[in-house]
Write an enzyme that holds these catalytic residues in place. Structure first.
Site, PDB file in Angstrom:
ATOM      1  N   GLU A   4      -5.156  -8.613  -0.362  1.00  0.00           N
ATOM      2  CA  GLU A   4      -5.922  -8.546   0.880  1.00  0.00           C
ATOM      3  C   GLU A   4      -7.381  -8.337   0.517  1.00  0.00           C
ATOM      4  O   GLU A   4      -7.696  -7.566  -0.391  1.00  0.00           O
ATOM      5  CB  GLU A   4      -5.483  -7.374   1.769  1.00  0.00           C
ATOM      6  CG  GLU A   4      -4.057  -7.429   2.273  1.00  0.00           C
ATOM      7  CD  GLU A   4      -3.721  -6.204   3.130  1.00  0.00           C
ATOM      8  OE1 GLU A   4      -4.651  -5.474   3.547  1.00  0.00           O
ATOM      9  OE2 GLU A   4      -2.515  -5.969   3.362  1.00  0.00           O
ATOM     10  N   GLU A  45       0.810  -1.219   0.000  1.00  0.00           N
ATOM     11  CA  GLU A  45       0.000   0.000   0.000  1.00  0.00           C
ATOM     12  C   GLU A  45       0.848   1.277   0.000  1.00  0.00           C
ATOM     13  O   GLU A  45       0.728   2.130   0.886  1.00  0.00           O
ATOM     14  CB  GLU A  45      -0.965  -0.010   1.190  1.00  0.00           C
ATOM     15  CG  GLU A  45      -1.952  -1.158   1.117  1.00  0.00           C
ATOM     16  CD  GLU A  45      -2.859  -1.256   2.330  1.00  0.00           C
ATOM     17  OE1 GLU A  45      -2.612  -0.555   3.327  1.00  0.00           O
ATOM     18  OE2 GLU A  45      -3.815  -2.047   2.276  1.00  0.00           O
TER      19      GLU A  45
END
Length: 634
Positions: free
Chosen positions: A301, A179
Site C-alpha cells: 500500500e 498490518e
C-alpha cells in the site's frame, strides 16, 4: 470517505518513527547488508507486478462490499484497470463476519464464491492477484491473552482459503495478515509482539505448503509488525524468513510518507528534503534487509494519510512531487508499489481518474523521472505592477520542450526564458493573462523530453482579510475570511499566556482537515468540535498562513461553550456579526464550487441567518459522519 482503523493511532506511531530516523544513518543500512542478489526468478516475477492497485473499501468493509460507499465490483472495472496499465491487484478481504461458529469457522459459501469470481476476472485480465486476511487483524489483537483461540481461528481461515485456491496458478499470491499488531499502540515494539507475529507467519506458511496442489510453491507474502518499515521490525521479519528457509517468500511494507507532510501538520506543507529523505531511507532499509539478499519486497500500500480526509489536505503540486518520487524510487529499489485506492482515485463507475494528473505522474514513473517545480502556484498581486516572475524547475534529467497557455505554444525568449533550471515568465506574457477576476486566471503547461507535464496555476489575489465574530461555540466555530483569490496553507494556534492550543500540542501548527478546513466557496474557515475538545478557556492567538506568503493574525476567546473572534481588520467599536451570519458567501470563490453556491443576503436578514444556520448544521453533520467512519478503512 472511509478511514482505516489504524489511523486512530497513526500520529504516535509516525512521530516516533520519524524521531527514530534521527539516530539512524542516512539510508538506514541493515545489519544484514551483503552483495545484492536481485536476479532470482521470484524477484523478476515480483518486479513484473509493477504497477499495482488496491481494491480498497470493498471486501474488507465491515458490512457487504458496498457498505463503505463503493459500487459492486464488475468485470468491466477489472478490465478498465488493466487498460490503465496495471499489472497487479491486491484484494483486501475481511473474513470475520463471514465465518460460522467454532471450532471449524466455516466461511460462507456465497462469499467464497464471490471472491473467486473477482479473482477469476482479475487473472483472466492478466493481472497478478494478492488476497489476504485484512481487518481480521482486529481479533488478533487479543492473541497475548487468547493465543489458542486466535491461532485456531487463524488456522481454520487459512486452511479453507488455501484449499479453495490450491490449483490456481502462481500469479495468485497469499498474504498472511494485513498490518498485524497486538496493541492499540502502533509505535510499541515488545519481544512478545515479535514472537506472536513469528508464530502467525510460520503457521500461515506451514498451512499453505501442506495444503497440496500449487500451494507447494505459491509465492507467500509476510508482513512485519504493522507492515511498517522501521529497521527493528524489518529485522524481526527477516529472522522469520531466514528460519523458514523457503525460496518463495516475499516481504511487504506499507508507505504513507513522512507523517507531518502526509497529514499536513507541524507546518510541513511541502515535499521538502525531510519528506524526500523519509522515502529514501524507508525504501533503502527494505532493499538492504531483503531485496539485496534475494527476498523480494512488495510495497503493498502507498499513498498519503491526508487522503483519509480529502485529496485537498496536501497541496496538489506537493502531492504530485511526492507521487513522482515514491513511484520512481520504488522502481529503483526493484519494489513494486500498489496504490491504496478507497474509491477516491479511480472512478469505479465512469472508469476514469478523478485526479488524472496523479495517474499521469505515477504512470510516467514506471519508465523514468518527471520534471516539476518548487511550486505549481504563481501569485500575482492585483494591486501591484506585473513584473517578470522566476520559478525554479526540478528537471530531474529532462529538458523543457514547450510552455503552453491553453492551445497556444508560448515563444521561448519572448514569453519566457530558461536559464539552467530557472524559468522566467516575462511580464508582458503575464499582463496578457491578468483579468479583474480573483483566484485562478490561467494555467501554463510545461512539457518535457520525458515524463508527465507540469502545470502552473496563475492566481490573481489581494491580501486576505478576516472579520470578527460573536456567538460561536465549541461545537463548530466559523472564522470569516475573504480569501481574495489566495489559498490557505496552514494555521497556528497558541495561548496568549503561553503554550500551543488544540490537538497535537507538540506544535503550534495544526493539522489541516482535522483542526481547521477552509471553505473557499463561502469564504470561511471551519474549526470543528475536535479542535475545541482539546482547548482550555482563555485567549488564543491565531496565525493564518497563505500560499501567497501572506500571514494574518486573529484572536479567539474561549469561555465555557462560547467562542468569539476578533479581527485586526475591523475597528474595535464595530459591531461583530453572529457566527451564523458569516457562513453565507460574500465574495467570489477562488475555486470552482463543489455544489450550487448559496445566494447571499444582507447581514441581519432572516434568510441570511437561516442560510448560515443550515450551512453550520450541514458542516457539523459532515464532521460527525467523518468521525463515525474513523473506524472504517480509509
Amino acid at each position: 470517505m472511509k478511514i482505516r482503523w489504524k489511523r486512530l493511532g497513526s500520529a504516535l506511531l509516525a512521530i516516533g518513527l520519524s524521531l527514530s530516523l534521527l539516530v539512524q544513518p542516512l539510508g538506514g543500512k541493515s545489519a544484514y547488508a551483503e552483495p545484492a542478489k536481485t536476479d532470482t526468478k521470484l524477484q523478476q516475477a515480483v518486479e513484473a507486478m509493477q504497477p499495482g492497485w488496491n481494491l480498497g473499501n470493498t471486501f474488507e468493509a465491515s458490512g457487504d462490499e458496498t457498505s463503505w460507499g463503493n459500487p459492486t465490483v464488475t468485470k468491466e472495472l477489472i478490465q478498465a484497470l488493466k487498460a490503465q496499465g496495471y499489472r497487479s491487484i491486491r484484494i483486501p478481504i475481511t473474513w470475520n463476519h463471514r465465518l460460522g461458529a467454532a471450532p471449524d469457522y466455516p466461511i460462507q459459501a456465497d462469499f467464497m464464491k464471490r471472491i473467486q469470481e473477482v479473482v477469476d476476472w482479475s487473472m483472466d485480465a492478466g493481472l497478478a492477484v494478492i488476497i489476504n486476511v485484512h481487518h481480521d487483524s482486529q481479533w488478533m489483537l487479543n492473541m497475548e491473552t487468547e493465543r489458542e483461540t486466535v491461532i485456531a481461528k487463524y488456522t481454520a481461515v487459512w486452511k479453507q482459503i488455501a484449499a479453495h485456491f490450491k490449483n490456481y496458478p502462481s500469479t495468485l499470491l497469499f498474504e498472511s495478515v494485513n498490518e498485524p499488531r497486538f496493541s492499540d499502540d502502533w509505535n510499541k515494539d515488545e519481544p512478545i509482539y515479535f514472537e506472536m507475529l513469528d508464530q502467525l507467519n510460520t503457521t500461515f506458511q506451514k498451512i499453505v505448503r501442506a495444503s497440496g496442489g500449487k500451494n507447494a510453491t505459491r509465492p507467500l507474502i509476510l508482513d512485519p509488525l504493522t507492515a511498517n518499515h522501521s529497521q527493528a521490525r524489518l529485522d524481526e521479519l527477516y529472522k522469520t524468513i531466514q528460519k523458514l528457509n523457503d525460496p518463495n517468500l516475499i516481504a511487504t511494507i506499507h508507505y504513507y510518507g513522512l507523517y507531518s507532510f502526509s497529514v499536513n501538520v507541524a507546518g510541513s506543507t511541502v515535499f521538502d528534503e525531510a519528506a524526500k529523505n523519509d522515502v529514501t531511507q524507508a525504501f533503502d532499509r527494505a532493499y538492504d534487509t531483503f531485496v539485496a539478499k534475494g527476498i523480494p519486497v512488495i510495497i503493498g500500500e502507498f499513498g498519503l494519510l491526508g487522503f483519509d480526509k480529502s485529496v485537498d489536505t496536501v497541496e496538489r503540486g506537493e502531492i504530485l512531487k511526492y507521487l513522482e518520487y515514491v513511484t520512481y524510487y520504488a522502481k529503483e529499489k526493484k519494489m513494486p508499489a500498489m496504490l491504496w485506492d478507497n474509491g477516491q482515485h479511480f472512478d469505479r463507475n465512469a472508469f476514469a481518474w478523478k485526479n488524472p494528473e496523479f495517474y499521469a505522474v505515477m504512470k510516467a514513473g514506471l519508465t523514468g523521472r518527471s520534471s516539476n517545480a518548487d511550486s505549481d502556484l504563481i501569485f500575482l498581486r492585483q494591486d501591484e505592477p506585473v513584473a517578470d516572475t522566476t520559478i525554479h524547475l526540478n528537471l530531474n534529467g529532462n529538458t523543457l520542450k514547450a510552455v503552453k497557455s491553453g492551445d497556444r505554444e508560448l515563444s521561448a525568449g519572448t514569453d519566457y526564458v530558461l536559464d539552467g533550471e530557472q524559468l522566467t515568465l516575462k511580464a508582458d506574457l503575464l499582463k496578457s493573462l491578468v483579468t479583474d477576476q480573483l483566484g485562478e486566471i490561467a494555467a501554463l503547461t510545461c512539457t518535457f523530453s520525458a515524463g508527465a507535464d507540469w502545470t502552473f496555476h496563475l492566481l490573481s489575489y489581494k491580501t486576505p482579510t478576516t472579520r470578527s465574530v460573536e456567538g460561536g461555540s465549541r461545537e463548530l466555530f466559523v472564522l470569516p475570511v475573504q480569501f481574495n483569490g489566495d489559498k490557505l496553507a496552514t494555521m497556528e494556534t497558541a495561548y496568549a499566556d503561553g503554550g500551543n492550543a488544540g490537538p497535537d500540542d507538540w506544535t503550534p501548527y495544526k493539522e489541516f482537515g482535522k483542526s481547521f478546513s477552509p471553505d473557499y466557496d463561502n469564504n470561511l474557515i471551519q474549526m470543528p468540535k475536535a479542535f475545541f475538545e482539546q482547548v482550555k478557556d482563555g485567549e488564543i492567538r491565531v496565525k493564518l498562513h497563505f500560499w501567497s506568503g501572506a500571514v494574518l493574525d486573529y484572536t479567539m476567546t474561549v469561555s465555557g461553550d462560547a467562542v468569539s473572534g476578533v479581527s485586526p481588520d475591523e475597528p474595535a467599536s464595530q459591531p461583530s456579526p453572529s457566527a451564523t451570519a458569516v457562513a453565507s458567501p460574500t465574495a467570489q470563490a477562488s475555486e470552482a464550487p463543489s455544489s450550487e453556491p448559496t445566494k447571499s443576503e444582507e447581514p441581519g436578514s432572516s434568510l441570511y441567518v437561516w442560510i448560515g444556520i443550515g450551512l453550520a448544521v450541514l458542516a457539523a453533520a459532515a464532521l460527525t459522519a467523518i468521525a463515525y467512519r474513523k473506524k472504517a478503512r480509509k
